[in-house]
Design an enzyme around this catalytic site. Structure first.
Site, PDB file in Angstrom:
ATOM      1  N   ALA A 218       0.675  -1.257  -0.088  1.00 40.11           N
ATOM      2  CA  ALA A 218       0.087   0.019  -0.078  1.00 40.11           C
ATOM      3  C   ALA A 218       0.888   1.343  -0.086  1.00 40.11           C
ATOM      4  O   ALA A 218       0.368   2.336  -0.262  1.00 40.11           O
ATOM      5  CB  ALA A 218      -0.999  -0.038   1.232  1.00 40.11           C
ATOM      6  N   ALA A 219       2.014   1.366   0.676  1.00 40.95           N
ATOM      7  CA  ALA A 219       2.802   2.479   0.890  1.00 40.95           C
ATOM      8  C   ALA A 219       3.188   2.995  -0.614  1.00 40.95           C
ATOM      9  O   ALA A 219       3.529   2.179  -1.465  1.00 40.95           O
ATOM     10  CB  ALA A 219       3.899   2.340   1.754  1.00 40.95           C
ATOM     11  N   ALA A 221       0.550   5.099  -0.202  1.00 43.87           N
ATOM     12  CA  ALA A 221      -0.869   5.001   0.143  1.00 43.87           C
ATOM     13  C   ALA A 221      -1.778   5.974  -0.788  1.00 43.87           C
ATOM     14  O   ALA A 221      -2.908   6.417  -0.632  1.00 43.87           O
ATOM     15  CB  ALA A 221      -0.992   5.708   1.543  1.00 43.87           C
ATOM     16  N   SER A 222      -1.232   6.209  -1.957  1.00 43.58           N
ATOM     17  CA  SER A 222      -2.043   6.977  -3.151  1.00 43.58           C
ATOM     18  C   SER A 222      -3.460   6.224  -3.432  1.00 43.58           C
ATOM     19  O   SER A 222      -4.462   6.877  -3.387  1.00 43.58           O
ATOM     20  CB  SER A 222      -1.400   7.098  -4.337  1.00 43.58           C
ATOM     21  N   LYS A 223      -3.141   4.913  -3.566  1.00 42.36           N
ATOM     22  CA  LYS A 223      -4.551   4.049  -3.839  1.00 42.36           C
ATOM     23  C   LYS A 223      -5.206   3.910  -2.668  1.00 42.36           C
ATOM     24  O   LYS A 223      -6.663   3.748  -2.747  1.00 42.36           O
ATOM     25  CB  LYS A 223      -4.208   2.778  -4.576  1.00 42.36           C
ATOM     26  N   ASP A 249       2.033  -2.966   4.210  1.00 43.69           N
ATOM     27  CA  ASP A 249       3.207  -2.906   3.256  1.00 43.69           C
ATOM     28  C   ASP A 249       4.711  -3.240   4.070  1.00 43.69           C
ATOM     29  O   ASP A 249       4.319  -3.394   5.366  1.00 43.69           O
ATOM     30  CB  ASP A 249       3.474  -1.456   2.984  1.00 43.69           C
ATOM     31  N   ASP A 306      -1.020  -4.108  -5.841  1.00 38.67           N
ATOM     32  CA  ASP A 306      -0.169  -3.175  -6.502  1.00 38.67           C
ATOM     33  C   ASP A 306       1.197  -3.602  -6.381  1.00 38.67           C
ATOM     34  O   ASP A 306       1.918  -2.755  -5.374  1.00 38.67           O
ATOM     35  CB  ASP A 306      -0.761  -1.689  -6.025  1.00 38.67           C
ATOM     36  N   CYS A 359       3.838  -1.132 -12.303  1.00 46.91           N
ATOM     37  CA  CYS A 359       4.154   0.168 -13.100  1.00 46.91           C
ATOM     38  C   CYS A 359       5.228  -0.255 -14.129  1.00 46.91           C
ATOM     39  O   CYS A 359       6.208   0.364 -14.727  1.00 46.91           O
ATOM     40  CB  CYS A 359       4.991   1.315 -12.445  1.00 46.91           C
TER      41      CYS A 359
END
Ligand SMILES: C[S@@+](CC[C@H](N)C(=O)[O-])C[C@H]1O[C@@H](n2cnc3c(N)ncnc32)[C@H](O)[C@@H]1O
Length: 453
Positions: A218-219, A221-223, A249, A306, A359
């Site tokens: 998660a870090a 934390a944008s999503k 994370d 992610d 990405c």
């Protein structure tokens, strides 16, 4: 296995550290006890302006041509070269050469991709500054109107208003006033800076406020923030929503930054942070009926994987990133990504939905990982088409690069012999059969994969 009750986060109420086996679980509830990202990494070294995040600093560096930490290695070389410092000049030339080699390696690996020339051109273009307006913020529409009065703000390509309130600044928006306003709007919680591409995984999840959601990597934390916005459409501060967001994370430093960001959210009362390896994400149990033994295992309606990746998709945004890219990373990442996806699918509810995102453009980190999971889970999982989104057909054939990238070779499974196997072992781990396209296209259904570029 680790059983625990879902703890609800209440601001300011202390820090729980729970240990289970080799997994450390940290449910952090008081930000004063956690060190946050250093100010230095958010300050422009040229104009000494402080930014609320490193991303904002990078944007500032890009738009105003100032150099910061990221460009320091190159900048010190350039400066030294200008000042006639031989050692500095040599250092700069070496790093420049290494970058060019990596770029060449990248090009040679991807050259057979459909539309590769277009992709290469795109890599040279400007990434627009994007942000979301925060639906729960009373200041959101005011902040947007003020920005629109000062500069051109438009919808990013491919994302219209039916997806979310996402906006992009025009390329020439470099006026100081705009950036000051953006910073103020972000600090007040009216907008969240997030790249358009980064918003897509959460949009695809179609999360409902009552859902149990796991965000495994998660870090920063944008999503997670985007998930909180979707899960708290009209919830007042302090009210505990019905759903639960469990966020994890494995990097404590990044968790600390992410925690600080989520803590500022209007309603994070149903958020639980874990700090551990997503491959061993704990099994949570629901003790709400009072039972300790035989408690129900919690399965998630939505899971976001992610995952960490080699990150060549990010090279467009930060060209200095070539120094930290190597073809070997796509091979190393394949193992961890596959294991995280496997864990994500294991904790998913029947009829639930998981989104796997990277990405990276590498088929070894995308198609190969998903094909391996489809093969492993068989008829228990299926791919969901994303027809309404702009997407490209997934690849069904690809090669695996030699990790040393000498002579820029890459191999199909048939071409690999013992000598090559040894080369892979020496450079990052044994070759996994799942890195190659599945033999039986029916098994992996890899040809049907939908990949969004
Ligand atoms: C692509 S970033 C996640 C970005 C994040 N979802 C966001 O939107 O801000 C990948 C994250 O995975 C974390 N990570 C790497 N290996 C991990 C592992 N084995 N388990 C959990 N997290 C991991 C990294 O620390 C990194 O923060």
């Amino acid at each position: 296995m680790f059983a625990m009750m879902p703890l609800l986060q209440r601001p300011g109420s202390g820090l729980d550290v729970i240990r289970g086996g080799c997994l450390k679980l940290q449910v952090c509830r008081n930000l004063n006890q956690i060190s946050t990202a250093s100010l230095d990494s958010r300050t422009c070294m040229t104009c000494r302006r402080e930014f609320s995040s490193r991303n904002q600093l990078m944007r500032h560096l890009q738009s105003l041509g100032h150099y910061g930490e990221q460009g320091e290695e190159n900048l010190s070389g350039i400066k030294a070269a200008e000042e006639g410092d031989g050692a500095g000049k040599e250092k700069h030339e070496q790093s420049d050469f290494a970058n060019r080699v990596r770029r060449k390696a990248w090009e040679l690996y991807y050259q057979d991709l459909p539309k590769f020339e277009q992709i290469k051109e795109l890599m040279q273009t400007f990434v627009p500054y994007c942000f979301r307006t925060v639906p729960t913020s009373p200041l959101a529409s005011l902040a947007l109107a003020k920005l629109q009065a000062e500069t051109v703000v438009k919808r990013p390509v491919g994302l219209d208003e039916s997806y979310c309130d996402c906006w992009a600044l025009a390329e020439n928006a470099s006026e100081e006033g705009v950036w000051t306003h953006l910073q103020a709007a972000q600090e007040s919680g009216a907008i969240q800076r997030q790249e358009a591409a980064s918003m897509v995984p959460v949009m695809l999840l179609k999360v409902q406020p009552h859902h149990f959601v796991a965000d495994l990597c998660a870090a920063p934390a944008s999503k997670t923030l985007q998930l909180l916005d979707v899960m708290n459409p009209g919830v007042r501060t302090g009210e505990v929503p019905q759903g639960l967001l469990v966020v994890n994370d494995d990097n404590w430093g990044r968790c600390a930054t992410a925690l600080r960001r989520t803590h500022q959210h209007a309603n994070s009362s149903h958020l639980m942070w874990l700090c551990g390896d997503a491959r061993e994400f704990p099994t949570l149990h629901d003790h709400s009926d009072g039972r300790v033994r035989g408690a129900r295992k919690i399965r998630f309606d939505r899971v976001l994987c992610d995952v960490p990746c080699s990150g060549d998709g990010r090279l467009r945004r930060s060209p200095s990133g070539w120094t930290s890219w190597h073809p070997r990373y796509m091979l190393q990442m394949h193992y961890v990504q596959s294991a995280i996806l496997k864990r994500g699918l294991t904790i998913l509810k029947p009829q639930g939905c998981l989104v796997y995102s990277t990405c990276s453009m590498s088929p070894i980190e995308n198609e190969a990982v998903v094909a391996a999971a489809l093969e492993k889970f068989g008829c228990q999982v299926r791919l969901v088409a994303v027809e309404q989104w702009s997407h490209a057909q997934g690849l069904s054939t690809w090669k695996v690069p030699a990790p040393d990238f000498q002579n820029f070779r890459s191999f199909s499974k048939e071409e690999v012999d013992e000598e090559h196997e040894e080369l892979w072992c020496r450079n990052g781990g044994p070759l996994a059969p799942t890195m190659f396209p599945p033999k039986d296209p029916e098994v992996g259904t890899v040809g049907q994969l939908r990949v969004m570029h």
